[in-house]
Design a protein around this motif. Structure first.
Motif, PDB file in Angstrom:
ATOM      1  N   LEU A   5       0.837  -1.200   0.000  1.00  8.54           N
ATOM      2  CA  LEU A   5       0.000   0.000   0.000  1.00  8.54           C
ATOM      3  C   LEU A   5       0.876   1.255   0.000  1.00  8.54           C
ATOM      4  O   LEU A   5       0.569   2.252  -0.645  1.00  8.54           O
ATOM      5  CB  LEU A   5      -0.952  -0.004   1.200  1.00  8.54           C
ATOM      6  N   GLU A   8       1.832   2.041  -3.405  1.00 10.56           N
ATOM      7  CA  GLU A   8       0.733   2.657  -4.161  1.00 10.56           C
ATOM      8  C   GLU A   8       0.715   4.160  -3.891  1.00 10.56           C
ATOM      9  O   GLU A   8       0.504   4.955  -4.796  1.00 10.56           O
ATOM     10  CB  GLU A   8      -0.624   2.045  -3.769  1.00 10.56           C
ATOM     11  N   GLY A  54      -8.725   9.505  -6.745  1.00 13.82           N
ATOM     12  CA  GLY A  54      -7.654  10.374  -7.225  1.00 13.82           C
ATOM     13  C   GLY A  54      -8.210  11.792  -7.316  1.00 13.82           C
ATOM     14  O   GLY A  54      -8.833  12.298  -6.391  1.00 13.82           O
ATOM     15  N   ILE A  55      -7.999  12.430  -8.495  1.00 13.77           N
ATOM     16  CA  ILE A  55      -8.619  13.747  -8.720  1.00 13.77           C
ATOM     17  C   ILE A  55      -9.841  13.461  -9.590  1.00 13.77           C
ATOM     18  O   ILE A  55      -9.708  13.198 -10.781  1.00 13.77           O
ATOM     19  CB  ILE A  55      -7.637  14.701  -9.427  1.00 13.77           C
ATOM     20  N   GLU A  57     -13.018  13.303 -11.967  1.00  9.65           N
ATOM     21  CA  GLU A  57     -13.393  14.077 -13.162  1.00  9.65           C
ATOM     22  C   GLU A  57     -14.904  14.031 -13.363  1.00  9.65           C
ATOM     23  O   GLU A  57     -15.395  14.353 -14.436  1.00  9.65           O
ATOM     24  CB  GLU A  57     -12.689  13.494 -14.393  1.00  9.65           C
ATOM     25  N   ASP A  72      -9.674   7.876  -1.164  1.00  9.12           N
ATOM     26  CA  ASP A  72      -8.432   7.415  -1.803  1.00  9.12           C
ATOM     27  C   ASP A  72      -7.428   7.127  -0.695  1.00  9.12           C
ATOM     28  O   ASP A  72      -7.550   7.665   0.415  1.00  9.12           O
ATOM     29  CB  ASP A  72      -7.874   8.506  -2.740  1.00  9.12           C
ATOM     30  N   LEU A  77      -3.249  13.349  -3.469  1.00  6.32           N
ATOM     31  CA  LEU A  77      -4.147  13.392  -4.636  1.00  6.32           C
ATOM     32  C   LEU A  77      -5.545  13.839  -4.225  1.00  6.32           C
ATOM     33  O   LEU A  77      -6.150  14.680  -4.879  1.00  6.32           O
ATOM     34  CB  LEU A  77      -4.258  12.008  -5.268  1.00  6.32           C
ATOM     35  N   CYS A  91      -8.623   6.474   2.915  1.00  7.83           N
ATOM     36  CA  CYS A  91      -8.761   5.104   3.433  1.00  7.83           C
ATOM     37  C   CYS A  91      -8.379   4.103   2.346  1.00  7.83           C
ATOM     38  O   CYS A  91      -8.326   4.435   1.160  1.00  7.83           O
ATOM     39  CB  CYS A  91     -10.180   4.840   3.929  1.00  7.83           C
ATOM     40  N   GLY A  93      -9.244   1.116   0.048  1.00 11.63           N
ATOM     41  CA  GLY A  93     -10.469   0.615  -0.572  1.00 11.63           C
ATOM     42  C   GLY A  93     -10.777  -0.832  -0.223  1.00 11.63           C
ATOM     43  O   GLY A  93     -11.866  -1.316  -0.520  1.00 11.63           O
ATOM     44  N   ILE A 109     -13.011   3.715 -10.668  1.00 12.58           N
ATOM     45  CA  ILE A 109     -12.488   4.002 -12.007  1.00 12.58           C
ATOM     46  C   ILE A 109     -10.968   3.818 -11.952  1.00 12.58           C
ATOM     47  O   ILE A 109     -10.257   4.620 -11.338  1.00 12.58           O
ATOM     48  CB  ILE A 109     -12.788   5.461 -12.464  1.00 12.58           C
ATOM     49  N   PHE A 115      -5.307  -2.930  -6.206  1.00 10.49           N
ATOM     50  CA  PHE A 115      -5.490  -3.562  -4.893  1.00 10.49           C
ATOM     51  C   PHE A 115      -4.689  -4.864  -4.789  1.00 10.49           C
ATOM     52  O   PHE A 115      -4.786  -5.716  -5.681  1.00 10.49           O
ATOM     53  CB  PHE A 115      -6.964  -3.909  -4.650  1.00 10.49           C
TER      54      PHE A 115
HETATM   55  C1  LIG Z   1      -4.946   5.155 -11.928  1.00 10.33           C
HETATM   56  S1  LIG Z   1      -5.421   6.109 -10.543  1.00 10.33           S
HETATM   57  C2  LIG Z   1      -7.129   6.397 -10.922  1.00 10.33           C
HETATM   58  C3  LIG Z   1      -7.678   7.627 -10.276  1.00 10.33           C
HETATM   59  C4  LIG Z   1      -9.120   8.023 -10.672  1.00 10.33           C
HETATM   60  N1  LIG Z   1     -10.087   7.058 -10.177  1.00 10.33           N
HETATM   61  C5  LIG Z   1      -9.214   8.200 -12.160  1.00 10.33           C
HETATM   62  O1  LIG Z   1      -9.655   7.313 -12.889  1.00 10.33           O
HETATM   63  O2  LIG Z   1      -8.782   9.238 -12.636  1.00 10.33           O
HETATM   64  C6  LIG Z   1      -5.504   4.926  -9.237  1.00 10.33           C
HETATM   65  C7  LIG Z   1      -5.953   5.520  -7.921  1.00 10.33           C
HETATM   66  O3  LIG Z   1      -6.172   4.457  -6.983  1.00 10.33           O
HETATM   67  C8  LIG Z   1      -5.668   4.846  -5.737  1.00 10.33           C
HETATM   68  N2  LIG Z   1      -5.409   3.639  -4.948  1.00 10.33           N
HETATM   69  C9  LIG Z   1      -4.456   2.705  -5.121  1.00 10.33           C
HETATM   70  N3  LIG Z   1      -4.550   1.745  -4.188  1.00 10.33           N
HETATM   71  C10 LIG Z   1      -5.599   2.071  -3.399  1.00 10.33           C
HETATM   72  C11 LIG Z   1      -6.201   1.459  -2.247  1.00 10.33           C
HETATM   73  N4  LIG Z   1      -5.743   0.319  -1.736  1.00 10.33           N
HETATM   74  N5  LIG Z   1      -7.271   2.073  -1.710  1.00 10.33           N
HETATM   75  C12 LIG Z   1      -7.757   3.233  -2.217  1.00 10.33           C
HETATM   76  N6  LIG Z   1      -7.224   3.857  -3.288  1.00 10.33           N
HETATM   77  C13 LIG Z   1      -6.154   3.274  -3.874  1.00 10.33           C
HETATM   78  C14 LIG Z   1      -4.427   5.654  -6.074  1.00 10.33           C
HETATM   79  O4  LIG Z   1      -4.006   6.458  -5.013  1.00 10.33           O
HETATM   80  C15 LIG Z   1      -4.925   6.438  -7.288  1.00 10.33           C
HETATM   81  O5  LIG Z   1      -5.565   7.621  -6.911  1.00 10.33           O
END
Ligand SMILES: C[S@@+](CC[C@H](N)C(=O)[O-])C[C@H]1O[C@@H](n2cnc3c(N)ncnc32)[C@H](O)[C@@H]1O
Length: 244
Positions: A5, A8, A54-55, A57, A72, A77, A91, A93, A109, A115
């Motif tokens: 994690l 990540e 993330g950010i 949209e 997230d 982010l 937190c 996911g 998304i 994960f």
């Molecule tokens: C490819 S980005 C996608 C962000 C956004 N959903 C989008 O499509 O623009 C992956 C996102 O998943 C988050 N992420 C990765 N592992 C995670 C976890 N275990 N729990 C929550 N978020 C996680 C990352 O921090 C990142 O913001």
């Protein structure tokens, strides 16, 4: 915190390379299609959770919702959403801090493939969804050209190491792996209806070198209409409706 994690969080802490990934024509095409599909949902007066937002949209779609919660694992982010409406929660996911049946929509998304335990994340979604609620997932599809790129990435990581692969690809995490569709079915089939389809049948290797290339999007626009390419798109959309 678990090492995986932590990785990540490290991978997405650089907002500039995250923005570069989001600006690629392939990503833009899948985000536009995602947005179009999400306009078909009724978010008004609903309680919505975006996991791994993330950010986001999609805030324009949520403007009349009863509750919008962006979550997230990455504080940096998530804080980029500060001007947007809603609640923000840092937190994991895979362990969501919500009571059973809290949300009408649970949205992922491009996140489940990050994960360590996708099944755990899916089970959490199933737990916190209300009966009649929906989950919507947009993820890289394993049964596509993606799998060859995944194997190539593993080989490059083994031969040349993480620094080199990061230079080649940009924003990525070494352990990410595409969505496990069988896990989706295992978790949701007992309680829910599941609809799956794919798009963007062709994708160039996700190298920074191709960050402005539109060839894959243009080829996909043609091949996405042709069997069997329409079944092996590189992006998979999963629609779940909880029935009981
Ligand atoms: C490819 S980005 C996608 C962000 C956004 N959903 C989008 O499509 O623009 C992956 C996102 O998943 C988050 N992420 C990765 N592992 C995670 C976890 N275990 N729990 C929550 N978020 C996680 C990352 O921090 C990142 O913001």
């Amino acid at each position: 915190m678990d090492k995986r994690l932590q990785k990540e969080i490290e991978a997405f802490k650089d907002v500039e390379s995250y923005a570069e990934l989001m600006a690629r024509p392939y990503t833009r095409a899948l985000k536009e299609e995602t947005h179009r599909r999400m306009t078909e949902f009724t978010f008004d007066r609903m309680r919505i959770l975006e996991v791994g937002a993330g950010i986001t949209e999609f805030e324009d779609l949520y403007k009349n919702s009863a509750l919008i919660c962006l979550s997230d694992i990455n504080f940096k982010l998530l804080s980029e959403n500060r001007d947007k409406a809603g609640v923000r929660i840092v937190c994991d996911g895979q362990n969501l801090p919500f009571k059973d049946e809290t949300f009408d929509y649970v949205i992922f998304i491009g996140v489940l493939h990050h994960f360590p335990d996708q099944e755990k994340g899916l089970a959490e979604a199933s737990r916190i969804m209300k009966v009649g609620g929906r989950s919507f997932m947009v993820e890289p599809h394993r049964l596509s050209i993606n799998y060859f790129y995944y194997l190539g990435r593993r080989l490059f990581l083994f031969l040349f190491g993480e620094k080199f692969v990061k230079k080649l690809i940009g924003c990525f995490t070494p352990d990410e792996v595409q969505l496990d569709v069988r896990a989706v079915k295992r978790i949701f089939r007992p309680t829910s209806e599941i609809k799956i389809n794919t798009m963007l049948s062709f994708r160039l290797p996700p190298f920074r070198l191709f960050k402005k290339a539109t060839l894959d999007v243009r080829l996909s626009q043609f091949f996405d209409r042709v069997f069997p390419f329409n079944k092996i798109g590189t992006t998979i959309f999963v629609n779940v409706i909880k029935k009981q």
